[in-house]
Write a protein that holds these residues in place. Structure first.
Motif, short mmCIF file in Angstrom:
data_model
loop_
_atom_site.label_atom_id
_atom_site.label_comp_id
_atom_site.label_asym_id
_atom_site.label_seq_id
_atom_site.Cartn_x
_atom_site.Cartn_y
_atom_site.Cartn_z
N UNK A 92 83.27 44.31 46.60
CA UNK A 92 82.24 44.42 45.57
C UNK A 92 81.84 43.04 45.05
N UNK A 93 82.81 42.17 44.84
CA UNK A 93 82.49 40.82 44.37
C UNK A 93 81.69 40.06 45.42
N UNK A 94 82.04 40.24 46.68
CA UNK A 94 81.27 39.59 47.75
C UNK A 94 79.85 40.09 47.76
N UNK A 95 79.67 41.39 47.59
CA UNK A 95 78.31 41.97 47.57
C UNK A 95 77.51 41.44 46.40
N UNK A 96 78.13 41.30 45.23
CA UNK A 96 77.41 40.77 44.08
C UNK A 96 76.93 39.35 44.33
N UNK A 97 77.76 38.54 44.96
CA UNK A 97 77.34 37.18 45.29
C UNK A 97 76.18 37.19 46.28
N UNK A 98 76.24 38.07 47.25
CA UNK A 98 75.17 38.17 48.23
C UNK A 98 73.87 38.64 47.57
N UNK A 99 73.97 39.60 46.67
CA UNK A 99 72.78 40.08 45.96
C UNK A 99 72.20 38.98 45.07
N UNK A 100 73.08 38.17 44.49
CA UNK A 100 72.59 37.05 43.67
C UNK A 100 71.77 36.10 44.51
N UNK A 101 72.24 35.80 45.71
CA UNK A 101 71.50 34.89 46.60
C UNK A 101 70.16 35.51 47.01
N UNK A 102 70.19 36.77 47.36
CA UNK A 102 68.94 37.44 47.76
C UNK A 102 67.94 37.48 46.61
N UNK A 150 70.64 43.30 35.88
CA UNK A 150 70.39 44.67 36.33
C UNK A 150 70.92 44.94 37.74
N UNK A 151 71.42 43.90 38.38
CA UNK A 151 71.85 44.05 39.77
C UNK A 151 72.98 45.06 39.90
N UNK A 152 73.85 45.14 38.89
CA UNK A 152 74.96 46.07 38.97
C UNK A 152 74.50 47.53 39.00
N UNK A 153 73.24 47.77 38.65
CA UNK A 153 72.70 49.12 38.74
C UNK A 153 72.22 49.46 40.14
N UNK A 154 72.22 48.46 41.02
CA UNK A 154 71.78 48.69 42.38
C UNK A 154 72.70 49.72 43.04
N UNK A 155 72.13 50.72 43.72
CA UNK A 155 72.98 51.72 44.39
C UNK A 155 73.97 51.12 45.37
#
Length: 446
Positions: free
Chosen positions: A337-347, A256-261
């Motif tokens: 965007x790919x960097x942000x997804x990795x960061x969100x995965x860690x968080x 569901x992370x990709x739905x993050x604003x």
């Protein structure tokens, strides 16, 4: 039980852009039978009320109407066609010989403009439109961040209230201990030094209570500041500190992370860069400048129609650098965007496992540790009164119980805070069911 968002009254924009995401996150951590469905009293506030006031009054969201007004101005400018120009030209004026004065002058009045090629006007309008979409995404991010901060500060106040109650209990235990020690000292069963120590412990408990009360006051001010108030209009917040949402598998949450604003911002930026790339490509099509007018020859008193056009050469070649820049900026957005997804995965991974650990700790403390320490304090106090245990044993048993209860409050607050962070990262709520229907503790995970 109704979701909180149905109890709020928001603007049309908020209902369209926030309700499906922002309202569905940390608010649901505090679903309890009376708190969120009851209207707040004069001295009590609910999370729904705090969210409603923050969304409507927080200064960080008040800037967006001005940004939309600015974009509206840009949209009006972008849809304009090239302007018409009126020109006047005078030749053979103020010379010598036959051209002295204006007798041999040639006077021209002309109307000119530009014919835009390559749909430049449509491309400009597309850029402004996508800027508006990007601003919508930024507003969602700001609203979601504000909701997260409201929830975190609300949890802080809720936990501080519990700490104040625990400090009051500690002060009562200190007074009770002092009474027991004084009674034993009067009977000659304990030295006077233990009375002094008990008096000091009772005073320290009062100081600790005062400190917790002051901390609670500050946290209430910090919460009310989110809706622009410097003086809290409430005495307490409602909520169940020990109720959590359902534990959801990490893989489902990350899906569901990709739905993050925050990720949607990159999608909006990518579309904007596409529009800017199209605009840059339109510059490769040369515009045609034209003019038409009337010329008067003073010497012969005749008039004639004049017309002309011009266009730059090699426009595509000269514009190649701008197109390359626009394309590189678009590709940069995709990489970010790919960097942000990795960061969100860690968080998300950190919040998920920390929340699980906090909930396990609360469950262990509630069902196994605190009951054992409560019984140990009762038995130690009885043994101390009979002279079987010393004062240090009695004080240690009391402090161990208070410390465990304090740890339970801190762990519960951490669980709620991490749950709010998970919901903020996924832009969706955890399930409404309480975490773990079986209240019996089966032991720490191996």
């Amino acid at each position: 039980m109704l979701p909180i968002c149905t109890a709020l009254r928001l603007s049309a924009w908020d209902r369209r852009n926030i309700r499906n995401r922002c309202f569905l996150f940390s608010l649901l951590l505090f679903i309890f039978s009376s708190g969120l469905n009851a209207a707040p009293g004069d001295s009590t506030i609910t999370l729904a009320h705090a969210v409603q006031r923050s969304l409507s009054q927080n200064p960080s969201l008040q800037i967006f109407p001005y940004r939309y007004d600015a974009l509206q101005g840009l949209a009006e400018t972008a849809q304009l066609r090239p302007a018409y120009e009126v020109g006047f030209d005078a030749e053979n004026v103020g010379g010598s010989g036959d051209f002295t004065g204006v007798s041999g002058a040639e006077l021209t009045v002309a109307l000119s403009s530009v014919i835009e090629m390559g749909d430049k006007r449509l491309a400009r309008q597309g850029v402004v439109s996508h800027r508006r979409s990007l601003l919508d995404a930024h507003r969602q991010v700001e609203s979601l961040a504000l909701l997260g901060e409201v929830t975190r500060r609300y949890v802080d106040v809720l936990a501080a209230q519990a700490q104040v109650e625990l400090a009051k209990e500690a002060a009562q235990l200190g007074n009770e201990s002092l009474r027991i020690v004084q009674k034993r000292a009067a009977a000659g069963a304990t030295p006077e030094a233990e009375v002094k120590r008990a008096q000091a412990a009772a005073e320290q408990a009062k100081l600790a209570l005062f400190a917790e009360q002051q901390r609670l006051t500050y946290l209430k001010v910090a919460l009310s500041a989110l809706w622009g108030s410097t003086n809290p209009e409430f005495d307490k917040v409602e909520g169940d500190l020990f109720q959590f949402g359902e534990d959801v598998a990490f893989e489902r949450l990350y899906a569901k992370v990709e739905k993050n604003p925050a990720i949607q911002i990159f999608a909006a930026q990518s579309r904007l860069k596409d529009a800017e790339l199209r605009l840059a490509k339109t510059q490769s099509s040369a515009d045609i400048s034209w003019s038409v007018g009337v010329r008067r020859m003073q010497e012969t008193d005749d008039t004639a129609l004049v017309a002309g056009f011009s266009m730059p050469l090699f426009s595509a070649k000269r514009n190649a650098g701008a197109v390359s820049t626009a394309l590189a900026e678009k590709n940069q957005v995709l990489a970010e965007r790919e960097v942000m997804l990795l960061d969100l995965h860690t968080q998300l991974f950190r919040a998920f496992h920390n929340r699980k650990q906090a909930i396990v700790a609360v469950k262990a403390l509630r069902t196994a540790i605190i009951p054992a320490l409560e019984q140990a304090l009762v038995e130690t106090q009885a043994a101390y009164q009979r002279g079987r245990y010393g004062y240090l044993d009695y004080v240690s048993a009391r402090q161990e119980l208070l410390s465990a209860r304090r740890t339970q409050i801190e762990a519960a607050a951490a669980a709620l805070t991490y749950g709010a962070e998970i919901e903020q990262l996924t832009a969706e709520p955890l399930a409404l069911t309480q975490y773990g229907e079986d209240d019996t503790f089966s032991g720490l995970p191996q």
